[in-house]
Write a protein that holds these residues in place. Structure first.
Motif, short mmCIF file in Angstrom:
data_model
loop_
_atom_site.label_atom_id
_atom_site.label_comp_id
_atom_site.label_asym_id
_atom_site.label_seq_id
_atom_site.Cartn_x
_atom_site.Cartn_y
_atom_site.Cartn_z
N GLU A 1 4.05 1.87 -4.82
CA GLU A 1 3.07 2.92 -4.99
C GLU A 1 3.28 3.98 -3.90
N HIS B 1 4.10 -6.81 -6.77
CA HIS B 1 2.80 -6.22 -7.06
C HIS B 1 2.83 -5.53 -8.43
N GLY C 1 3.29 0.69 -9.85
CA GLY C 1 2.52 1.82 -9.35
C GLY C 1 3.02 3.14 -9.88
N LYS D 1 -4.12 -1.44 2.43
CA LYS D 1 -3.47 -0.92 1.24
C LYS D 1 -4.45 -0.06 0.45
N THR D 2 -3.89 0.96 -0.19
CA THR D 2 -4.69 1.92 -0.94
C THR D 2 -4.53 1.68 -2.44
N TYR D 3 -5.64 1.75 -3.15
CA TYR D 3 -5.62 1.58 -4.60
C TYR D 3 -6.36 2.75 -5.24
N ARG D 4 -5.79 3.30 -6.27
CA ARG D 4 -6.45 4.36 -7.04
C ARG D 4 -6.83 3.79 -8.40
N LYS E 1 -4.35 -9.18 -3.53
CA LYS E 1 -3.80 -8.66 -4.78
C LYS E 1 -4.47 -9.27 -6.01
N ALA F 1 -8.11 -6.97 -5.48
CA ALA F 1 -7.67 -5.74 -6.16
C ALA F 1 -7.78 -5.89 -7.68
N ALA G 1 -10.10 -3.63 -10.15
CA ALA G 1 -9.51 -2.90 -11.28
C ALA G 1 -10.22 -3.25 -12.58
#
Length: 540
Positions: free
Chosen positions: A310, A330, A333, A437-440, A527, A531, A535
């Motif tokens: 990502e 993972h 991304g 860690k960054t998640y969009r 993860k 995460a 999601a």
């Protein structure tokens, strides 16, 4: 070709660092190109413990993957000393097809001489060059005129006006002064007169040898004599080029460092009077040169991404780099490439498991030290194989790698986590950033940081300070939500602290989250258990 960087994510930890090292080693053993393991930040203490245990060097620190000056510069630039005659400078330019020569004094940049400088001097010099201001060595004049020394030495200093002895013998004495340099042909009477007048140097043109009486007079007067094959006109013009480079060099030189960004240097190259920039090391020594031709289609830095795919987790400037491969465990991304590449993405607990399998697939034996760091990476990423992300492939890999490196994996894993706890930071800003860690998720931007400790009580006593730092970080970095996972390795659970918008996290974990946070038994995987739930909640 330039090296390929095998590089992990922005928050270096065991899996990203150890996988980068092992994969770079594999690529070097199976291909012709040079691969370099790299990291984007400091090596954590527990990872340093692992590398030291197995005698492995840490990866090089790469702050970004944008194009640098060193990526485009012409290396080993031609240089000359300040006493180099201008004619020799010009010959260097012609021989090597360059437009300028950096002038160095004791190895350090002193100035630059360009074709323009030589042309201007040749065209603007109305008078024959005088050596009154700065003497030159007889050897420099001899080399410029391609002559030979009849009397004197190469080191003999020559200081005085330069005159052409074209007058009649009876009038020449009116023009010549003591210490002058005189050029003339085989006019022995005139030669005798100027030598008796006390000139410092007689240059005989046309290749004619001086008579013995002239040589004796010169010796008695302390004068030098040299003979050149050029005629008097040519010698008079060429002698102007015997002056040292220091007389005409420009000491206002555009310079840059090897690590400077190319985008910041382009303007300097185009604005420079010489249309180039000299690249200097920390000691002010030229190590390269950047010209306009170097700016045409500059090469991109080439990278292989491990343990991430990502953009938010990748090196700064990843959009300007050429991504050759991705090896990760993972979710896929947003990294984009201009052409198809090799992507190895498998649902296992650690990228190190994938790297270990690649050794087997390519028929390469894993060295004991490499086996040790891969084992450590798997144990760290799966929390001693207790994480729900751990798969049978991870367990089999740990058993096999442990036998190759000669370690008891359980005992080693406990030592590694104890080392992590011993060096654990209790500074809120460091706690938050050391593994983040960054998640969009659609329009929502979430940061999830994790700390894995054997005994997290001391850290959890700092909830108030941690939450203040999380709120500040959310504001400064424009995150909607910032989550900190404080994972208890022994209890096999996580205390979840949340700052910013909490509703998504509350839906994901079906719990009311206050300032105390919430303890999630059995949750130790960012993860798969955090995460993934976030999601899913975002899609609901």
């Amino acid at each position: 070709m330039p090296e390929v960087y095998v590089i992990g994510h922005k928050s270096p930890e065991a899996d990203s660092i150890c996988s980068a090292i092992a994969y770079a080693e594999l690529k070097n053993r199976t291909g012709d190109e040079t691969h370099v393991a790299a990291r984007l930040g400091p090596t954590p203490p527990d990872v340093a413990f692992v590398l030291d245990r197995f005698g492995v060097d840490e990866p090089v620190l790469v702050p970004h993957v944008r194009v640098r000056v060193r990526d485009v510069m012409t290396t080993e630039p031609l240089t000359a000393g300040p006493n180099t005659p201008l004619r020799a400078i010009g010959e260097l330019m012609t021989e090597h097809t360059v437009r300028s020569i950096p002038i160095v004094d004791e190895g350090r940049l002193a100035g630059i001489v360009s074709e323009r400088d030589l042309a201007r001097r040749y065209l603007e010099e109305l008078n024959i060059q005088s050596f009154l201001e700065k003497p030159v060595a007889l050897g420099q004049i001899t080399d410029t005129l391609e002559g030979k020394i009849v009397l004197g030495t190469r080191e003999t200093p020559v200081a005085g006006r330069v005159l052409i002895g074209a007058m009649r013998p009876e009038t020449i004495r009116e023009f010549v002064r003591e210490g002058d340099v005189v050029l003339m042909g085989d006019r022995e009477n005139a030669q005798q007169l100027v030598l008796e007048a006390g000139i410092c140097c007689l240059i005989v043109t046309g290749g004619f040898e001086p008579g013995s009486s002239q040589v004796e007079t010169a010796r008695a007067k302390g004068a030098s004599i040299l003979v050149t094959p050029y005629d008097t006109y040519a010698a008079a013009r060429l002698i102007n080029l015997s002056v040292p480079a220091s007389r005409v060099m420009n000491d206002q030189v555009a310079t840059a460092g090897p690590e400077d960004l190319l985008t910041e240097v382009i303007e300097d190259v185009l604005a420079s009077a010489h249309r180039e920039v000299i690249v200097l090391d920390e000691s002010n020594r030229p190590v390269g040169i950047v010209t306009r031709s170097n700016l045409v289609r500059p090469p991109k830095r080439r990278v292989i991404l491990v343990d991430h795919n990502e953009r938010a987790q990748a090196a700064d400037g990843i959009e300007d780099a050429q991504v050759l491969e991705i090896v990760d465990h993972h979710r896929l991304g947003d990294i984009e490439t201009a052409e198809p590449i090799l992507v190895i993405n498998r649902p296992v607990g650690s990228t190190a498991t994938i790297v270990a399998s690649r050794y087997d697939e390519l028929g390469v034996k894993i060295p004991p030290a490499t086996a040790g760091i891969l084992m450590a990476a798997i144990l760290a990423d799966t929390v001693l194989l207790k994480s729900p992300t751990a798969t049978e492939a991870d367990r089999e890999a740990v058993q096999r790698l442990a036998s190759l490196c000669g370690e008891d994996w359980r005992r080693f894993g406990e030592e590694m986590f104890a080392e992590r706890a011993r060096h654990a930071s209790y500074v809120p800003s460091e706690v938050l950033r050391q593994d983040l860690k960054t998640y969009r998720l659609g329009e929502t931007k979430i940061a999830v940081a994790q700390v894995e400790l054997v005994n997290p009580e001391r850290l959890l006593e700092m909830r108030e300070q941690l939450l203040l730092e999380m709120k500040k970080f959310a504001h400064d970095a424009e995150y909607d939500t910032v989550i900190l996972m404080v994972t208890d390795v022994i209890r096999e659970g996580t205390q979840l602290l949340v700052a910013g918008k909490k509703r998504l996290a509350e839906r994901a974990f079906d719990a009311k989250i206050d300032e105390e946070g919430v303890f999630l038994p059995g949750v130790i995987s960012r993860k798969k258990q955090v995460a993934a739930r976030l999601a899913e909640a975002a899609r609901a």
